[in-house]
Design a protein around this motif. Structure first.
Motif, PDB file in Angstrom:
ATOM      1  N   LEU A  70      32.916  39.690  34.107  1.00  0.00           N
ATOM      2  CA  LEU A  70      32.558  39.001  32.865  1.00  0.00           C
ATOM      3  C   LEU A  70      32.475  37.490  33.056  1.00  0.00           C
ATOM      4  CD1 LEU A  70      34.597  40.940  30.139  1.00  0.00           C
ATOM      5  CD2 LEU A  70      32.178  41.198  30.739  1.00  0.00           C
ATOM      6  N   THR A  71      33.226  36.963  34.015  1.00  0.00           N
ATOM      7  CA  THR A  71      33.155  35.526  34.293  1.00  0.00           C
ATOM      8  C   THR A  71      31.975  35.177  35.192  1.00  0.00           C
ATOM      9  OG1 THR A  71      34.517  35.509  36.314  1.00  0.00           O
ATOM     10  CG2 THR A  71      35.682  35.422  34.187  1.00  0.00           C
ATOM     11  N   GLY A  72      31.251  36.202  35.657  1.00  0.00           N
ATOM     12  CA  GLY A  72      30.114  35.967  36.542  1.00  0.00           C
ATOM     13  C   GLY A  72      30.419  36.147  38.007  1.00  0.00           C
ATOM     14  N   LYS A  73      31.630  36.598  38.324  1.00  0.00           N
ATOM     15  CA  LYS A  73      32.021  36.764  39.727  1.00  0.00           C
ATOM     16  C   LYS A  73      31.946  38.235  40.120  1.00  0.00           C
ATOM     17  CE  LYS A  73      35.536  35.454  43.123  1.00  0.00           C
ATOM     18  NZ  LYS A  73      34.495  34.821  43.989  1.00  0.00           N
ATOM     19  N   ASP A  74      31.037  38.563  41.033  1.00  0.00           N
ATOM     20  CA  ASP A  74      30.838  39.957  41.434  1.00  0.00           C
ATOM     21  C   ASP A  74      31.119  40.219  42.914  1.00  0.00           C
ATOM     22  OD1 ASP A  74      30.158  41.334  39.032  1.00  0.00           O
ATOM     23  OD2 ASP A  74      28.223  40.311  39.039  1.00  0.00           O
ATOM     24  N   ASP A  75      31.549  39.199  43.661  1.00  0.00           N
ATOM     25  CA  ASP A  75      31.918  39.456  45.064  1.00  0.00           C
ATOM     26  C   ASP A  75      33.359  39.944  45.104  1.00  0.00           C
ATOM     27  OD1 ASP A  75      32.829  36.967  44.241  1.00  0.00           O
ATOM     28  OD2 ASP A  75      32.500  35.994  46.189  1.00  0.00           O
ATOM     29  N   VAL A  76      33.556  41.090  44.463  1.00  0.00           N
ATOM     30  CA  VAL A  76      34.888  41.676  44.276  1.00  0.00           C
ATOM     31  C   VAL A  76      34.844  43.127  44.730  1.00  0.00           C
ATOM     32  CG1 VAL A  76      36.723  42.207  42.629  1.00  0.00           C
ATOM     33  CG2 VAL A  76      35.259  40.203  42.256  1.00  0.00           C
ATOM     34  N   ALA A  77      35.756  43.503  45.592  1.00  0.00           N
ATOM     35  CA  ALA A  77      35.884  44.889  46.046  1.00  0.00           C
ATOM     36  C   ALA A  77      37.246  45.418  45.620  1.00  0.00           C
ATOM     37  CB  ALA A  77      35.738  44.975  47.563  1.00  0.00           C
ATOM     38  N   ILE A  78      37.395  46.729  45.633  1.00  0.00           N
ATOM     39  CA  ILE A  78      38.668  47.355  45.281  1.00  0.00           C
ATOM     40  C   ILE A  78      39.241  48.074  46.494  1.00  0.00           C
ATOM     41  CG2 ILE A  78      39.705  49.246  43.928  1.00  0.00           C
ATOM     42  CD1 ILE A  78      38.048  48.330  41.581  1.00  0.00           C
ATOM     43  N   TYR A  79      40.516  47.837  46.755  1.00  0.00           N
ATOM     44  CA  TYR A  79      41.230  48.588  47.778  1.00  0.00           C
ATOM     45  C   TYR A  79      41.597  49.924  47.151  1.00  0.00           C
ATOM     46  CZ  TYR A  79      45.144  49.935  50.826  1.00  0.00           C
ATOM     47  OH  TYR A  79      45.999  50.628  51.655  1.00  0.00           O
TER      48      TYR A  79
END
Length: 292
Positions: free
Chosen positions: A257-266
């Motif tokens: 929602l903040t515009g940050k999509d370089d996020v992965a889940i362990y």
């Protein structure tokens, strides 16, 4: 008339105006920890938003591992999604009971398998019911659909990748569990696990992203402030973790929602990392515990 989502977060007003649209699939992705009763499926059977279908996080999972609700194979997910009446053209809205606990996991799973036309209901079933909107205990048969998965491996991290990251620090790790579990002041609910956190990781409990009364998401500026206060650097990529890969997705959604999509889940999360073995553990304010 074709339906389109107004964004990744939709209001109860928007859903109430469109919940019977033929192009919309509503998913109840509620989840409870093992041993908590009634289970989420029983809650769904008692009451849910009309037309909703139940997305069982434990069932829609890889059953060839002892780790809970790990991502299934793309082929298995195609079958699950098709049986739920989801096609590649479907507009999907996901909710859970408290607002943002497990709905993020469903949102992330769909996106990981290539379906971006998915949003989360702001405030979940809690807000929907607080507004006096209709619920039902009647099941809605899902029409058979055809879903083709496109798997995005960059959305997932393995234990080996998180171990490698301990040396490179290329990605920040942020943990969605409670502060007590993160610091090891509280024991883990699952037996046999060590307590603490992945060395060098940050902590932001998932429920810090929502209003405690309504379950609604904080405003975007406040979400960003919450992550920055936890120590997150928005210029660096992120690995989100938690107890078993569910509430970590709430952080991934908040960052989205903040515009940050370089996020992965362990995906294995603490259920994998905290087992006795060779994974290093920190407790308290950075105290390392390498006990096997």
């Amino acid at each position: 008339m074709p339906l389109s989502l107004p964004g990744s977060l939709v209001s109860t007003e928007w859903l109430a105006a469109h919940f019977d649209h033929p192009g919309l699939v509503i998913l109840d992705g509620s989840f409870k920890l093992p041993g908590v009763t009634p289970i989420a499926a029983d809650d769904f059977a008692a009451r849910h938003i009309p037309q909703a279908r139940f997305f069982d996080i434990d069932d829609i999972a890889d059953h060839d591992t002892v780790l809970p609700h790990m991502l299934p194979s793309p082929g298995a997910f195609e079958t699950y999604a098709s049986d739920l009446g989801i096609s590649n053209d479907s507009i999907v809205v996901v909710y859970d009971t408290p607002g943002l606990m497990s709905a993020g996991r469903v949102w992330w799973t769909l996106r990981t398998f290539g379906h971006d036309k998915v949003a989360i209901l702001d405030g979940g079933l809690r807000k929907w019911m607080a507004e006096g909107r209709a619920v039902t205990g009647e099941a809605t048969p899902a029409p058979k659909a055809t879903f083709h998965a496109t798997f995005h491996p960059d959305a997932v991290r393995s234990k080996a990748q998180v171990l490698d990251n301990l040396g490179s620090r290329a990605e920040q790790v942020i943990d969605a569990r409670s502060a007590g579990r993160f610091t090891a002041e509280e024991k883990e609910a699952r037996p046999g696990l060590r307590s603490g956190h992945i060395p060098g990781s940050l902590n932001l409990p998932f429920n810090a992203l929502t209003d405690p009364q309504s379950g609604e998401l904080l405003q975007v500026a406040d979400l960003r402030t919450a992550f920055e206060t936890a120590g997150l650097d928005f210029s660096k990529p992120v690995i989100a973790s938690c107890g078993s890969g569910v509430i970590a997705a709430a952080l991934a959604f908040g960052l989205h929602l903040t515009g940050k999509d370089d996020v992965a889940i362990y995906d294995g999360a603490w259920t994998e990392w905290g087992q006795p073995g060779d994974t290093p553990v920190e407790t308290g304010a950075g105290k390392r515990d390498d006990r096997k």
